[in-house]
Design a protein around this motif. Structure first.
Motif, PDB file in Angstrom:
ATOM      1  N   ASP A   1       0.917  -1.241  -0.124  1.00  0.00           N
ATOM      2  CA  ASP A   1       0.038  -0.075  -0.052  1.00  0.00           C
ATOM      3  C   ASP A   1       0.827   1.243  -0.094  1.00  0.00           C
ATOM      4  OD1 ASP A   1      -2.110  -1.761  -0.039  1.00  0.00           O
ATOM      5  OD2 ASP A   1      -3.177  -0.691   1.851  1.00  0.00           O
ATOM      6  N   SER A   2       0.207   2.342  -0.297  1.00  0.00           N
ATOM      7  CA  SER A   2       0.985   3.610  -0.459  1.00  0.00           C
ATOM      8  C   SER A   2       1.698   3.928   0.521  1.00  0.00           C
ATOM      9  CB  SER A   2      -0.159   4.775  -0.889  1.00  0.00           C
ATOM     10  OG  SER A   2       0.548   6.055  -1.016  1.00  0.00           O
ATOM     11  N   ALA A   3       1.071   3.941   1.834  1.00  0.00           N
ATOM     12  CA  ALA A   3       1.877   4.318   3.058  1.00  0.00           C
ATOM     13  C   ALA A   3       2.818   3.451   3.531  1.00  0.00           C
ATOM     14  CB  ALA A   3       0.971   4.819   4.078  1.00  0.00           C
ATOM     15  N   ALA A   4       2.568   1.972   3.304  1.00  0.00           N
ATOM     16  CA  ALA A   4       3.135   0.834   4.022  1.00  0.00           C
ATOM     17  C   ALA A   4       4.776   1.075   3.218  1.00  0.00           C
ATOM     18  CB  ALA A   4       2.758  -0.539   3.637  1.00  0.00           C
ATOM     19  N   GLN A   5       4.827   1.590   1.922  1.00  0.00           N
ATOM     20  CA  GLN A   5       6.035   1.684   1.253  1.00  0.00           C
ATOM     21  C   GLN A   5       6.801   2.336   1.836  1.00  0.00           C
ATOM     22  OE1 GLN A   5       5.074   2.918  -2.587  1.00  0.00           O
ATOM     23  NE2 GLN A   5       3.600   1.659  -2.923  1.00  0.00           N
ATOM     24  N   VAL A   6       6.630   3.334   2.787  1.00  0.00           N
ATOM     25  CA  VAL A   6       7.614   4.426   3.276  1.00  0.00           C
ATOM     26  C   VAL A   6       7.610   4.640   4.960  1.00  0.00           C
ATOM     27  CG1 VAL A   6       7.352   5.956   1.232  1.00  0.00           C
ATOM     28  CG2 VAL A   6       5.619   6.207   3.278  1.00  0.00           C
ATOM     29  N   VAL A   7       6.784   3.680   5.366  1.00  0.00           N
ATOM     30  CA  VAL A   7       6.470   3.782   6.825  1.00  0.00           C
ATOM     31  C   VAL A   7       7.407   2.646   7.540  1.00  0.00           C
ATOM     32  CG1 VAL A   7       5.124   3.498   9.013  1.00  0.00           C
ATOM     33  CG2 VAL A   7       4.161   4.713   6.923  1.00  0.00           C
ATOM     34  N   ASN A   8       8.018   2.844   8.595  1.00  0.00           N
ATOM     35  CA  ASN A   8       8.904   1.771   9.189  1.00  0.00           C
ATOM     36  C   ASN A   8       8.104   0.687   9.935  1.00  0.00           C
ATOM     37  OD1 ASN A   8      10.450   0.966  11.948  1.00  0.00           O
ATOM     38  ND2 ASN A   8      11.755   0.988  10.089  1.00  0.00           N
TER      39      ASN A   8
ATOM     40  N   GLN B   1      20.370  11.914  10.863  1.00  0.00           N
ATOM     41  CA  GLN B   1      19.261  12.762  10.571  1.00  0.00           C
ATOM     42  C   GLN B   1      19.331  13.296   9.160  1.00  0.00           C
ATOM     43  OE1 GLN B   1      21.625  13.501  13.069  1.00  0.00           O
ATOM     44  NE2 GLN B   1      22.258  15.712  12.953  1.00  0.00           N
ATOM     45  N   LEU B   2      20.405  13.361   8.558  1.00  0.00           N
ATOM     46  CA  LEU B   2      20.276  13.871   7.005  1.00  0.00           C
ATOM     47  C   LEU B   2      19.466  12.738   6.163  1.00  0.00           C
ATOM     48  CD1 LEU B   2      24.015  15.193   6.985  1.00  0.00           C
ATOM     49  CD2 LEU B   2      22.065  16.532   7.339  1.00  0.00           C
ATOM     50  N   ALA B   3      19.742  11.568   6.641  1.00  0.00           N
ATOM     51  CA  ALA B   3      19.044  10.373   5.773  1.00  0.00           C
ATOM     52  C   ALA B   3      17.638  10.482   6.120  1.00  0.00           C
ATOM     53  CB  ALA B   3      19.605   8.919   6.303  1.00  0.00           C
ATOM     54  N   ARG B   4      17.390  10.884   7.570  1.00  0.00           N
ATOM     55  CA  ARG B   4      16.045  10.900   8.153  1.00  0.00           C
ATOM     56  C   ARG B   4      15.232  11.955   7.183  1.00  0.00           C
ATOM     57  NH1 ARG B   4      13.451  10.204  13.299  1.00  0.00           N
ATOM     58  NH2 ARG B   4      11.692  11.847  13.473  1.00  0.00           N
ATOM     59  N   MET B   5      15.873  13.096   6.690  1.00  0.00           N
ATOM     60  CA  MET B   5      15.311  14.301   6.169  1.00  0.00           C
ATOM     61  C   MET B   5      15.195  14.021   4.682  1.00  0.00           C
ATOM     62  SD  MET B   5      16.166  17.441   9.044  1.00  0.00           S
ATOM     63  CE  MET B   5      18.021  17.148   9.384  1.00  0.00           C
ATOM     64  N   THR B   6      16.317  13.434   4.199  1.00  0.00           N
ATOM     65  CA  THR B   6      16.106  13.020   2.832  1.00  0.00           C
ATOM     66  C   THR B   6      15.135  12.079   2.521  1.00  0.00           C
ATOM     67  OG1 THR B   6      18.661  13.111   2.865  1.00  0.00           O
ATOM     68  CG2 THR B   6      17.477  11.940   0.832  1.00  0.00           C
ATOM     69  N   HIS B   7      14.841  11.159   3.292  1.00  0.00           N
ATOM     70  CA  HIS B   7      13.635  10.251   2.988  1.00  0.00           C
ATOM     71  C   HIS B   7      12.218  10.976   3.116  1.00  0.00           C
ATOM     72  CE1 HIS B   7      10.987   6.942   3.358  1.00  0.00           C
ATOM     73  NE2 HIS B   7      10.726   7.168   4.604  1.00  0.00           N
ATOM     74  N   GLU B   8      12.097  11.963   4.011  1.00  0.00           N
ATOM     75  CA  GLU B   8      11.155  12.790   4.129  1.00  0.00           C
ATOM     76  C   GLU B   8      10.933  13.512   2.765  1.00  0.00           C
ATOM     77  OE1 GLU B   8      11.342  15.891   7.249  1.00  0.00           O
ATOM     78  OE2 GLU B   8       9.926  16.829   6.416  1.00  0.00           O
ATOM     79  N   ALA B   9      11.933  14.126   2.166  1.00  0.00           N
ATOM     80  CA  ALA B   9      11.762  14.783   0.796  1.00  0.00           C
ATOM     81  C   ALA B   9      11.626  13.609  -0.290  1.00  0.00           C
ATOM     82  CB  ALA B   9      13.158  15.581   0.803  1.00  0.00           C
TER      83      ALA B   9
ATOM     84  N   PRO C   1       7.270  12.676  -1.244  1.00  0.00           N
ATOM     85  CA  PRO C   1       6.487  13.129  -2.227  1.00  0.00           C
ATOM     86  C   PRO C   1       7.155  12.777  -3.710  1.00  0.00           C
ATOM     87  CG  PRO C   1       7.635  14.923  -1.044  1.00  0.00           C
ATOM     88  CD  PRO C   1       7.640  13.612  -0.291  1.00  0.00           C
ATOM     89  N   LEU C   2       8.248  12.639  -3.788  1.00  0.00           N
ATOM     90  CA  LEU C   2       9.032  12.236  -5.143  1.00  0.00           C
ATOM     91  C   LEU C   2       8.596  10.975  -5.629  1.00  0.00           C
ATOM     92  CD1 LEU C   2      12.680  13.639  -4.809  1.00  0.00           C
ATOM     93  CD2 LEU C   2      10.708  14.816  -6.101  1.00  0.00           C
ATOM     94  N   GLY C   3       8.086  10.201  -4.812  1.00  0.00           N
ATOM     95  CA  GLY C   3       7.682   8.899  -5.479  1.00  0.00           C
ATOM     96  C   GLY C   3       8.826   7.841  -5.548  1.00  0.00           C
ATOM     97  N   ILE C   4       9.789   8.224  -5.216  1.00  0.00           N
ATOM     98  CA  ILE C   4      10.941   7.487  -5.428  1.00  0.00           C
ATOM     99  C   ILE C   4      11.197   6.378  -4.068  1.00  0.00           C
ATOM    100  CG2 ILE C   4      12.561   9.025  -6.617  1.00  0.00           C
ATOM    101  CD1 ILE C   4      13.903   8.835  -3.353  1.00  0.00           C
ATOM    102  N   ARG C   5      11.982   5.284  -4.169  1.00  0.00           N
ATOM    103  CA  ARG C   5      11.970   4.330  -3.285  1.00  0.00           C
ATOM    104  C   ARG C   5      13.424   4.757  -2.564  1.00  0.00           C
ATOM    105  NH1 ARG C   5       7.621   0.794  -3.480  1.00  0.00           N
ATOM    106  NH2 ARG C   5       6.610   1.848  -5.331  1.00  0.00           N
ATOM    107  N   PHE C   6      13.431   4.604  -1.105  1.00  0.00           N
ATOM    108  CA  PHE C   6      14.356   4.981  -0.321  1.00  0.00           C
ATOM    109  C   PHE C   6      15.194   3.742   0.413  1.00  0.00           C
ATOM    110  CE2 PHE C   6      16.678   7.268   3.197  1.00  0.00           C
ATOM    111  CZ  PHE C   6      17.402   8.152   2.378  1.00  0.00           C
TER     112      PHE C   6
ATOM    113  N   VAL D   1      12.078   5.630  10.593  1.00  0.00           N
ATOM    114  CA  VAL D   1      11.056   6.187   9.837  1.00  0.00           C
ATOM    115  C   VAL D   1      11.190   5.737   8.332  1.00  0.00           C
ATOM    116  CG1 VAL D   1      10.650   8.582  11.158  1.00  0.00           C
ATOM    117  CG2 VAL D   1      12.374   8.158   8.940  1.00  0.00           C
ATOM    118  N   VAL D   2      12.134   5.090   7.843  1.00  0.00           N
ATOM    119  CA  VAL D   2      12.307   4.396   6.769  1.00  0.00           C
ATOM    120  C   VAL D   2      11.681   2.840   6.572  1.00  0.00           C
ATOM    121  CG1 VAL D   2      14.050   3.671   4.888  1.00  0.00           C
ATOM    122  CG2 VAL D   2      14.248   5.742   6.249  1.00  0.00           C
TER     123      VAL D   2
END
Lengths: 403, 403
Positions: free
Chosen positions: A57-64, B32-40, B43-48, B62-63
């Motif tokens: 799911d959309s959120a499951a891809q990005v949530v830990n 924290q730089l990785a944390r905030m890069t994931h946050e960014a 919306p880009l829809g990429i995989r992190f 959070v990843v």
């Protein structure tokens, strides 16, 4: 100095030793609203736990912290809630009786079932809004097609039969699903086939649709976002313009007051979207309610000081709310729907190159024709230009224009 | 129409069936730089995908896709890279030879080792900057304390002995660690104890510190953020003001040109922070380089059209870069350091209530005295007010003020 001692959450389940005081928010539903709520929760430093139908799911891809399970199953909900300080929702589909059971067991559910049932059941919503004097389209629950004809006749003007009439199943509809506009008694048969109670409503001859979005916290603080214009295409939100162009200060304030009243009277906690009709004679009528972040508030991610997602989290945690004011003269959001091409990456590259100020929000969803797979936000001083930029990007991503 | 066919990434490892075209970015380092890069990246829809030392690291909380492993181990890096379209970094500590090995095996490493080694080794950096004519403090590699005294004597003005001198280990330093200001030959013994080559530099009598941040992509597109003023306390970044107050247009443009030149000549891909000294006689000298998102760019999250984190991702993916321009007249960032109280939640509530426009960014880290655990951003038209708001929140969160 203001004291918050009364509102501080109990620590979570101890899964994060040494970090007990930043609470755990559990969100039920793994769609894009949960995805964007998680994004907003990262800077807040809170813990975000997701109950998702699938790991894709959309959120499951990005949530830990993802639990895969069925939100219709009470035991699943119960186990999920055990790790959370507060439970909130990406959608309205969790059975009300499950929420009551969880609440009875001491789980903090926000919004609570007493409020949420009005977003779950359109019949209850209409009855309650009538009781508190909120203007709505003429409506009542109808039993069968003949009853629909009777409802139409009650509203018939001189020389008309009162049709068309809007019919809605009271539960389970969204994005135009579960809604019919019927022109005669024959067409009125379809909505009854699902075996769900059906609500009939007058078809309002509106000038346009508006949305008044507010956020309310348990201790009663509330903030109101600027009233927006929402343009629907085939029953699906297409464009949102913030603020609604040409809306009088009076009507704007009235719409905000109306939304704040509903939030307070229904005991809403979190984000409340009030979808409105602006009639040709300058009145506002409530169309729908949603008690969660809402498509009409996506513009706030890039256009407001505090986004609807951040404020929803702050509200359900009873944290002080953030400033809802706009950061730009105009912000426009256009939804990106899937087109015929499953691969949007070329189009995405192109849109970024064409407009370095464009904000693209992709949901990580497979592209299917007509499916919401993302949205774009633009802002600036010239509404025509801002609108054209968002429109172009959404159309290009969908594949309906080439260049 | 601009063609991007040459830059499109090969699809990932097929772990996401049906979504092969949105690439997977692998970031090494869970801070924290990785944390905030994931946050960014959401919306880009990429995989992190994250390579983290522990499952508790700031970003690992959070990843979704976290690999726990040691970045100093080539096999670990190799296995991690297998799932990624591009490898990038939260820190400079991955051994250069590992990066070369990965590159030789076909892994896309951005920034690549030929660029990154200049951020890893201060001796190499100084030599390269001298070769391309970039102004730096007087410097050379020194062999022992006697050599430090010789270096000092070479820079001695009439009637002085040339001390104090700045000594830095060429590798491994950050936030004031690995840096000494020595006043005589006796104090110069300490830095040599680690067995790492030592760089001596003149102690610049600067008016203030600046940072010029730029982002460069593999196809050579580059954007420059406004030059900022950076205030350090005890060798740790304390406050960043964007743009640098009172900086002349000429010096600002010169600093941006300098950073763009370094990015191009060193072949940097991604975000490049160039820390600068502004001398009392109006020159700029390069202090340090960082080839990743940087503390001096945290203000861009709330203060620029496109954040440094989003642009770093766009650059390493060779996507067109986003607009780096500011959204407000002034934006101020203050770091939140840990104080004596391990629990910041009360203070966090208080700051939100006091200033609804405050943007708090917490890193999910345990509070330890002096440790960076978050930052705050504020913006507005009145610099004194904007600065006071950020200052107050950072001090209140640290616990150095009460009210």
């Amino acid at each position: 100095m203001r004291s918050y001692e009364a509102h501080v959450m109990e620590p979570g389940n101890g899964r994060y030793p040494g970090r007990v005081t930043f609470p755990v928010v559990g969100m039920v539903g793994g769609g894009q609203l949960a995805r964007m709520t998680h994004e907003a929760g990262i800077p807040l430093g809170i813990r975000f736990r997701l109950l998702s139908d699938t790991p894709q799911d959309s959120a499951a891809q990005v949530v830990n912290d993802v639990v895969v399970g069925d939100y219709r199953d009470l035991d699943t909900l119960r186990a999920f809630a055990r790790g959370c300080d507060v439970l909130t929702f990406d959608h309205e589909h969790v059975p009300t009786e499950h929420l009551r059971a969880l609440q009875a067991e001491g789980v903090t559910v926000r919004p609570g079932p007493d409020a949420l049932m009005h977003a779950q059941d359109k019949g209850l919503m209409r009855a309650r809004l009538a009781a508190i004097g909120v203007p709505c389209p003429r409506n009542r629950i109808v039993a069968d097609p003949a009853d629909v004809a009777a409802f139409a006749a009650e509203g018939a003007a001189e020389g008309t039969d009162g049709f068309p009439v809007v019919l809605k199943t009271v539960r389970g509809g969204y994005d135009g699903k579960g809604v019919w506009v019927v022109r005669d008694v024959t067409e009125a048969a379809e909505p009854f086939k699902a075996g769900v109670p059906v609500l009939a409503e007058e078809k309002v001859d509106f000038a346009r649709e508006l949305a008044a979005n507010v956020v309310r916290s348990p201790h009663g603080q509330a903030v109101a976002y600027p009233v927006v214009e929402s343009v629907q295409v085939d029953g699906v939100c297409d464009t949102v313009i913030a603020p609604a162009p040409g809306l009088s200060g009076e009507l704007s304030a009235a719409a905000q007051r109306l939304a704040l009243t509903i939030a307070k009277d229904l005991g809403v906690v979190g984000h409340l979207a009030v979808e409105l009709f602006e009639t040709r004679d300058g009145r506002i009528l409530v169309n729908e309610l949603a008690m969660r972040p809402h498509n009409s508030g996506h513009w706030t991610q890039d256009g407001a000081v505090t986004s609807q997602f951040a404020n929803h989290l702050r509200a359900v945690l009873d944290l002080p709310l953030g400033d809802p004011r706009p950061r730009a003269r105009w912000t426009v959001m256009c939804n990106v729907l899937g087109g015929d091409f499953p691969d949007m990456y070329f189009a995405y590259l192109h849109c970024m190159a064409r407009d370095p100020g464009l904000k693209i929000h992709m949901y990580g969803k497979d592209v299917k024709p007509g499916r919401k797979v993302g949205h774009v936000n633009t802002w600036g001083d010239d509404l025509a230009d801002v609108r054209e930029r968002a429109r172009h990007a959404a159309d290009y991503l969908r594949g309906t224009i080439q260049e």
